[in-house]
Design a protein around this motif. Structure first.
Motif, PDB file in Angstrom:
ATOM      1  N   ASP A   1       0.854  -1.182   0.000  1.00 44.58           N
ATOM      2  CA  ASP A   1       0.000   0.000   0.000  1.00 44.58           C
ATOM      3  C   ASP A   1       0.897   1.241   0.000  1.00 44.58           C
ATOM      4  O   ASP A   1       1.748   1.406   0.880  1.00 44.58           O
ATOM      5  CB  ASP A   1      -0.831  -0.034   1.295  1.00 44.58           C
ATOM      6  CG  ASP A   1      -2.242   0.454   1.088  1.00 44.58           C
ATOM      7  OD1 ASP A   1      -2.498   1.170   0.108  1.00 44.58           O
ATOM      8  OD2 ASP A   1      -3.095   0.110   1.927  1.00 44.58           O
ATOM      9  N   LEU A   2       0.737   2.117  -0.965  1.00 38.67           N
ATOM     10  CA  LEU A   2       1.628   3.279  -1.059  1.00 38.67           C
ATOM     11  C   LEU A   2       1.316   4.294   0.036  1.00 38.67           C
ATOM     12  O   LEU A   2       0.149   4.565   0.346  1.00 38.67           O
ATOM     13  CB  LEU A   2       1.492   3.927  -2.435  1.00 38.67           C
ATOM     14  CG  LEU A   2       1.959   3.054  -3.598  1.00 38.67           C
ATOM     15  CD1 LEU A   2       1.593   3.708  -4.929  1.00 38.67           C
ATOM     16  CD2 LEU A   2       3.466   2.815  -3.528  1.00 38.67           C
ATOM     17  N   LEU A   3       2.382   4.848   0.633  1.00 39.71           N
ATOM     18  CA  LEU A   3       2.221   5.774   1.748  1.00 39.71           C
ATOM     19  C   LEU A   3       2.858   7.128   1.508  1.00 39.71           C
ATOM     20  O   LEU A   3       2.237   8.162   1.731  1.00 39.71           O
ATOM     21  CB  LEU A   3       2.861   5.166   3.013  1.00 39.71           C
ATOM     22  CG  LEU A   3       2.236   3.881   3.554  1.00 39.71           C
ATOM     23  CD1 LEU A   3       3.136   3.279   4.624  1.00 39.71           C
ATOM     24  CD2 LEU A   3       0.848   4.171   4.116  1.00 39.71           C
ATOM     25  N   HIS A   4       4.101   7.136   1.050  1.00 38.54           N
ATOM     26  CA  HIS A   4       4.879   8.370   1.129  1.00 38.54           C
ATOM     27  C   HIS A   4       5.894   8.416  -0.004  1.00 38.54           C
ATOM     28  O   HIS A   4       6.516   7.405  -0.340  1.00 38.54           O
ATOM     29  CB  HIS A   4       5.597   8.397   2.487  1.00 38.54           C
ATOM     30  CG  HIS A   4       6.380   9.639   2.764  1.00 38.54           C
ATOM     31  ND1 HIS A   4       5.807  10.882   2.854  1.00 38.54           N
ATOM     32  CD2 HIS A   4       7.707   9.828   3.007  1.00 38.54           C
ATOM     33  CE1 HIS A   4       6.743  11.791   3.134  1.00 38.54           C
ATOM     34  NE2 HIS A   4       7.899  11.174   3.225  1.00 38.54           N
TER      35      HIS A   4
ATOM     36  N   GLN B   1       7.762   4.922  -0.519  1.00 37.15           N
ATOM     37  CA  GLN B   1       7.568   4.116   0.675  1.00 37.15           C
ATOM     38  C   GLN B   1       6.138   3.586   0.726  1.00 37.15           C
ATOM     39  O   GLN B   1       5.179   4.316   0.481  1.00 37.15           O
ATOM     40  CB  GLN B   1       7.866   4.958   1.927  1.00 37.15           C
ATOM     41  CG  GLN B   1       7.862   4.133   3.204  1.00 37.15           C
ATOM     42  CD  GLN B   1       8.431   4.882   4.392  1.00 37.15           C
ATOM     43  OE1 GLN B   1       8.685   6.073   4.314  1.00 37.15           O
ATOM     44  NE2 GLN B   1       8.618   4.183   5.501  1.00 37.15           N
ATOM     45  N   GLY B   2       6.032   2.298   1.036  1.00 37.20           N
ATOM     46  CA  GLY B   2       4.723   1.686   1.185  1.00 37.20           C
ATOM     47  C   GLY B   2       4.698   0.802   2.419  1.00 37.20           C
ATOM     48  O   GLY B   2       5.672   0.746   3.181  1.00 37.20           O
ATOM     49  N   SER B   3       3.592   0.107   2.590  1.00 31.63           N
ATOM     50  CA  SER B   3       3.432  -0.718   3.794  1.00 31.63           C
ATOM     51  C   SER B   3       4.356  -1.933   3.780  1.00 31.63           C
ATOM     52  O   SER B   3       4.554  -2.579   4.798  1.00 31.63           O
ATOM     53  CB  SER B   3       1.977  -1.181   3.908  1.00 31.63           C
ATOM     54  OG  SER B   3       1.623  -1.945   2.765  1.00 31.63           O
ATOM     55  N   GLN B   4       4.942  -2.233   2.609  1.00 29.80           N
ATOM     56  CA  GLN B   4       5.797  -3.414   2.494  1.00 29.80           C
ATOM     57  C   GLN B   4       7.281  -3.072   2.462  1.00 29.80           C
ATOM     58  O   GLN B   4       8.115  -3.958   2.638  1.00 29.80           O
ATOM     59  CB  GLN B   4       5.400  -4.185   1.230  1.00 29.80           C
ATOM     60  CG  GLN B   4       5.878  -5.620   1.169  1.00 29.80           C
ATOM     61  CD  GLN B   4       5.269  -6.498   2.266  1.00 29.80           C
ATOM     62  OE1 GLN B   4       4.144  -6.277   2.718  1.00 29.80           O
ATOM     63  NE2 GLN B   4       6.034  -7.467   2.733  1.00 29.80           N
ATOM     64  N   GLY B   5       7.600  -1.783   2.216  1.00 30.67           N
ATOM     65  CA  GLY B   5       9.011  -1.425   2.152  1.00 30.67           C
ATOM     66  C   GLY B   5       9.254  -0.056   1.574  1.00 30.67           C
ATOM     67  O   GLY B   5       8.308   0.709   1.323  1.00 30.67           O
ATOM     68  N   ILE B   6      10.521   0.245   1.340  1.00 27.91           N
ATOM     69  CA  ILE B   6      10.948   1.588   0.982  1.00 27.91           C
ATOM     70  C   ILE B   6      12.139   1.529   0.036  1.00 27.91           C
ATOM     71  O   ILE B   6      12.964   0.619   0.122  1.00 27.91           O
ATOM     72  CB  ILE B   6      11.314   2.379   2.259  1.00 27.91           C
ATOM     73  CG1 ILE B   6      11.781   3.796   1.946  1.00 27.91           C
ATOM     74  CG2 ILE B   6      12.349   1.650   3.097  1.00 27.91           C
ATOM     75  CD1 ILE B   6      11.890   4.683   3.181  1.00 27.91           C
TER      76      ILE B   6
ATOM     77  N   THR C   1       0.043  10.482   6.456  1.00 32.26           N
ATOM     78  CA  THR C   1      -0.488   9.485   5.528  1.00 32.26           C
ATOM     79  C   THR C   1      -1.626   8.735   6.220  1.00 32.26           C
ATOM     80  O   THR C   1      -1.892   8.930   7.401  1.00 32.26           O
ATOM     81  CB  THR C   1       0.572   8.440   5.150  1.00 32.26           C
ATOM     82  OG1 THR C   1       0.863   7.638   6.299  1.00 32.26           O
ATOM     83  CG2 THR C   1       1.841   9.112   4.659  1.00 32.26           C
TER      84      THR C   1
ATOM     85  N   LYS D   1      -1.952  -4.077   9.463  1.00 32.39           N
ATOM     86  CA  LYS D   1      -1.306  -5.098   8.629  1.00 32.39           C
ATOM     87  C   LYS D   1      -0.451  -6.028   9.489  1.00 32.39           C
ATOM     88  O   LYS D   1      -0.484  -7.256   9.324  1.00 32.39           O
ATOM     89  CB  LYS D   1      -0.455  -4.392   7.569  1.00 32.39           C
ATOM     90  CG  LYS D   1       0.273  -5.273   6.581  1.00 32.39           C
ATOM     91  CD  LYS D   1       0.875  -4.416   5.453  1.00 32.39           C
ATOM     92  CE  LYS D   1       1.540  -5.254   4.372  1.00 32.39           C
ATOM     93  NZ  LYS D   1       2.924  -5.644   4.713  1.00 32.39           N
TER      94      LYS D   1
ATOM     95  N   ILE E   1       3.118   7.671   8.376  1.00 35.67           N
ATOM     96  CA  ILE E   1       4.232   8.602   8.204  1.00 35.67           C
ATOM     97  C   ILE E   1       3.711  10.024   8.359  1.00 35.67           C
ATOM     98  O   ILE E   1       2.771  10.429   7.669  1.00 35.67           O
ATOM     99  CB  ILE E   1       4.914   8.408   6.836  1.00 35.67           C
ATOM    100  CG1 ILE E   1       5.499   7.002   6.777  1.00 35.67           C
ATOM    101  CG2 ILE E   1       6.008   9.445   6.622  1.00 35.67           C
ATOM    102  CD1 ILE E   1       5.691   6.487   5.391  1.00 35.67           C
TER     103      ILE E   1
ATOM    104  N   SER F   1       6.135   1.028   9.871  1.00 30.67           N
ATOM    105  CA  SER F   1       6.392   0.361   8.593  1.00 30.67           C
ATOM    106  C   SER F   1       7.757  -0.316   8.616  1.00 30.67           C
ATOM    107  O   SER F   1       8.650   0.109   9.343  1.00 30.67           O
ATOM    108  CB  SER F   1       6.377   1.395   7.455  1.00 30.67           C
ATOM    109  OG  SER F   1       5.195   2.166   7.480  1.00 30.67           O
ATOM    110  N   PRO F   2       7.908  -1.350   7.773  1.00 29.87           N
ATOM    111  CA  PRO F   2       9.234  -1.980   7.672  1.00 29.87           C
ATOM    112  C   PRO F   2      10.217  -1.022   7.020  1.00 29.87           C
ATOM    113  O   PRO F   2       9.976  -0.528   5.920  1.00 29.87           O
ATOM    114  CB  PRO F   2       8.969  -3.192   6.765  1.00 29.87           C
ATOM    115  CG  PRO F   2       7.737  -2.848   5.985  1.00 29.87           C
ATOM    116  CD  PRO F   2       6.912  -1.962   6.877  1.00 29.87           C
TER     117      PRO F   2
END
Lengths: 458, 458
Positions: A191-194, A333-338, B272, B279, B301, B322-323
């Motif tokens: 999920d996209l965040l930043h 950056q998303g919920s799965q990584g950056i 955000t 999750k 964020i 977040s990771p």
């Protein structure tokens, strides 16, 4: 400024407008003149300075275009262009540029299909509007617009005429940018965040020169400067705004599906004091140079934070008056990584793939997610300017224009990305108070489908 | 909660308040009880959990302190502390903690000079106010305050009592941070323009555990969690704010001389959506776990941009759900150059020193500008927690308290840094509208002299 061409243009565009006013606008997203794909695209260029020349060079490498006309008010640029065109064994083009509005006589040419506009910023919207009104497929350099009214001019004219506008944002075609876009579309980041992006480029030697060379050698600008210093620097003198947002924001906007299921909702902008340009003038021209007395309005570093309808935030930076290494400072950056990537840094952390709490390099990621276009054209592309990205942006323009189909980056994108300039200006003036983005799609972002960026056609 | 100690405290503090109301406050910046330097500081600890234990351990390495009392409502923490104190051959301390307000009986002890407070956030201001009212030199863990009223409580109580408060921000003592501060003070960066900092730390395993171990192993928090998960996580459930700003902002504030010739003027914050904690619960506890139904208020964020009176901007990031690799993401930028430094990146560009448009590594810069404190104490410091920084922050606290002199980071700093929490909350609720900072110094920032950080004493 008043010339025969201008009068004849006004007469013609008045007729066009009249025609439009009788007809309901049914052209939303569909070109009225759609016909079968052209084999050869008949191109014209308005502006063949350093930037326009780059596009001209790339066009001259192709088999599917003719150069019908070129326009520049600087006759030396015309001569350089004619030499190049001749050397490439293309037919000699018609020449325009006897005054500032002679480009409108170029637009009168029936056999021009598409026009590439690479001129100073204050001419961008005006020329793009005229080009769309003339029924040409329009390619417009960045930034597209200077004011909110101009942003709307681009959208309104596109909708009224059915002519397509493509904003020629070359950074969208950077190999790393397209690979990361590919990763975003394949859900690597969750999920996209930043996002972070911007234009962090020491332009002091671009903003000032000696009136003879394009870069540096003096502290002159405006009438005493040449090349970009002749027109770009004045924006720094009188506007405190992010005047150049699209190199960073264009790539991020495509990752976030802006205007296609998402949109920019609001922006807060803050500016530092203005120190760098005066310091440069004093250090390179002396404290008695007349330019050392100028008060520069543009803060050295401008920070904007955009909120999107889907709940992401985007930090956009404008940082061009200070000594620093070049960077567009991309972060996704998303919920799965950056991932952070620019010319000096490429690193990523994806949960379940990367060792916990660590970064890893991106080489294997870039290989795995290399964009089909780069796989296909990488070799021919790297001969063009800017590491090959200029090949791709012109290629997309020409292929879209041959089909007369909607371009990947259209009038709504040009308007939304460029709106950062006037909105940041108001927000800065109010210490960061949030400003609402207009919805240039008139609500249609909720149903517009994401453009398919991951294909090998263009 | 109502106990003898509470009643006796209220009676006592009422007397103190009465005394103050008869006396005009002449104590601004001067301690009324100043006397000659103490050879031995008589210390007490409120809270000896993981964080407080770190301070206790560092105190036990010193020759200039006695441990008069310790307080914790968790008897197992008391026992661990007693064992350590005994092993270090220190005299056994008095014990407090029979209820939540028993710390006030500790504060009644005449022979305690100074108190270190390391408790859950909601107790910080309350305990610090009580400690200052009891006339003790007060050391308070971060963040210092949760609300704007609490920020003022810290300042008002300091001014009313003359008791000093030091906020125990350990990151201010990081070796790289102090070297860069040294560079700032020696004008390496020129006119300061822009800072970035924040708290970018994947805390999901801190916010959730199995109620037995401090980190991870389950998705419980609050009454079913233990350690920080027992109290910290609730802030994420109910507040959308940067609840932990000082690790990033403290170091930047000292570089920018905040409250000492400069001040925070306004802040714009954007958040955000909240995705990460849900999750994590679903992935680690299953979608049927009761906590999977919770709606988390805290955005994953949070981006705040602060404007200062001297025309700098500061981006503060809160990114803990977040990771991602740990980073405080420090950047310092001035008219002469820029540095980015955190655990994974150390690079600098200074005009005239660094090759144009390039980064260089910081090793030689860190050597040249290594802080006198680190040169002097580096070896003994590195035995303490957090890479040695906890040695320095406690050392500064103890040496300041022995002199009863103003600490390097005082009540005004604690208030201004912590005010980011309530101000960001309001700004986020209003999509980034700018919020004004209170001037906690009541205008005195224009004449307060910068604290001298570059010395080898403390």
């Amino acid at each position: 400024m008043e010339s025969n061409s201008r009068r004849s243009f006004i007469k013609k565009s008045a007729l066009v407008s009249a025609g439009i006013s009788l007809l309901p606008n049914l052209s939303y997203g569909i070109n009225l003149n759609k016909s079968k794909k052209k084999e050869i695209l008949k191109l014209a260029f308005i502006g063949v300075g350093l930037r326009g020349m780059n596009h001209l060079n790339n066009a001259l490498n192709r088999k599917d275009v003719e150069i019908i006309a070129i326009c520049d008010i600087d006759s030396s640029r015309i001569q350089i262009s004619l030499d190049k065109i001749k050397k490439a064994n293309f037919k000699a083009p018609k020449i325009f540029g006897k005054d500032s509005y002679d480009y409108r006589n170029l637009l009168d040419l029936e056999d021009v299909d598409a026009v590439v506009i690479s001129t100073p910023w204050l001419w961008h919207t005006k020329m793009a509007v005229d080009t769309m009104k003339a029924g040409k497929y329009t390619g417009l350099e960045v930034s597209a617009a200077n004011t909110m009214e101009e942003c709307w001019d681009l959208v309104n004219t596109h909708e009224a005429t059915g002519s397509h506008l493509m904003i020629l944002e070359n950074v969208n075609y950077r190999r790393d940018v397209l690979a990361v876009l590919n990763m975003v579309k394949q859900d690597v980041f969750g999920d996209l965040l930043h996002f972070r992006c911007g234009y962090k480029h020491d332009l002091r030697h671009v903003k000032f020169n000696n009136g003879k060379q394009a870069y540096g050698g003096g502290v002159e600008f405006g009438e005493k400067g040449t090349s970009e210093a002749a027109w770009r620097t004045q924006h720094s003198l009188l506007r405190n705004a992010d005047v150049y947002p699209t190199h960073g924001l264009g790539p991020v906007a495509t990752m976030a599906d802006i205007n296609r299921g998402n949109r920019f909702v609001s922006i807060s902008s803050n500016s530092t004091k203005a120190v760098g340009l005066n310091k440069y003038i004093v250090e390179n021209g002396g404290k008695n140079h007349p330019n050392a007395k100028l008060k520069w309005k543009q803060g050295d570093i401008i920070t904007s934070t955009i909120e999107t309808a889907n709940g992401e935030t985007i930090i956009v930076t404008h940082d061009v008056n200070s000594p620093r290494p070049y960077s567009l400072g991309f972060e996704v950056q998303g919920s799965q990584g950056i991932s952070e990537f620019d010319y000096h840094t490429q690193r990523i952390h994806i949960e379940g793939k990367t060792k916990a709490h660590e970064w890893e390099g991106m080489e294997s990621w870039f290989q795995k997610y290399d964009h089909p276009l780069w796989k296909k054209y990488g070799n021919s592309a790297t001969e063009a300017g800017h590491g090959g990205i200029d090949f791709f942006v012109l290629n997309a323009f020409i292929e879209s224009a041959k089909e007369n189909s909607a371009p990947p980056m259209d009038a709504y994108d040009a308007a939304a990305w460029s709106a950062v300039t006037p909105l940041s200006e108001v927000s800065i003036e109010n210490n960061g108070d949030a400003q609402d983005f207009p919805d240039f799609t008139r609500g249609n972002w909720i149903k517009r489908k994401p453009y398919n960026w991951i294909k090998d056609k263009f």
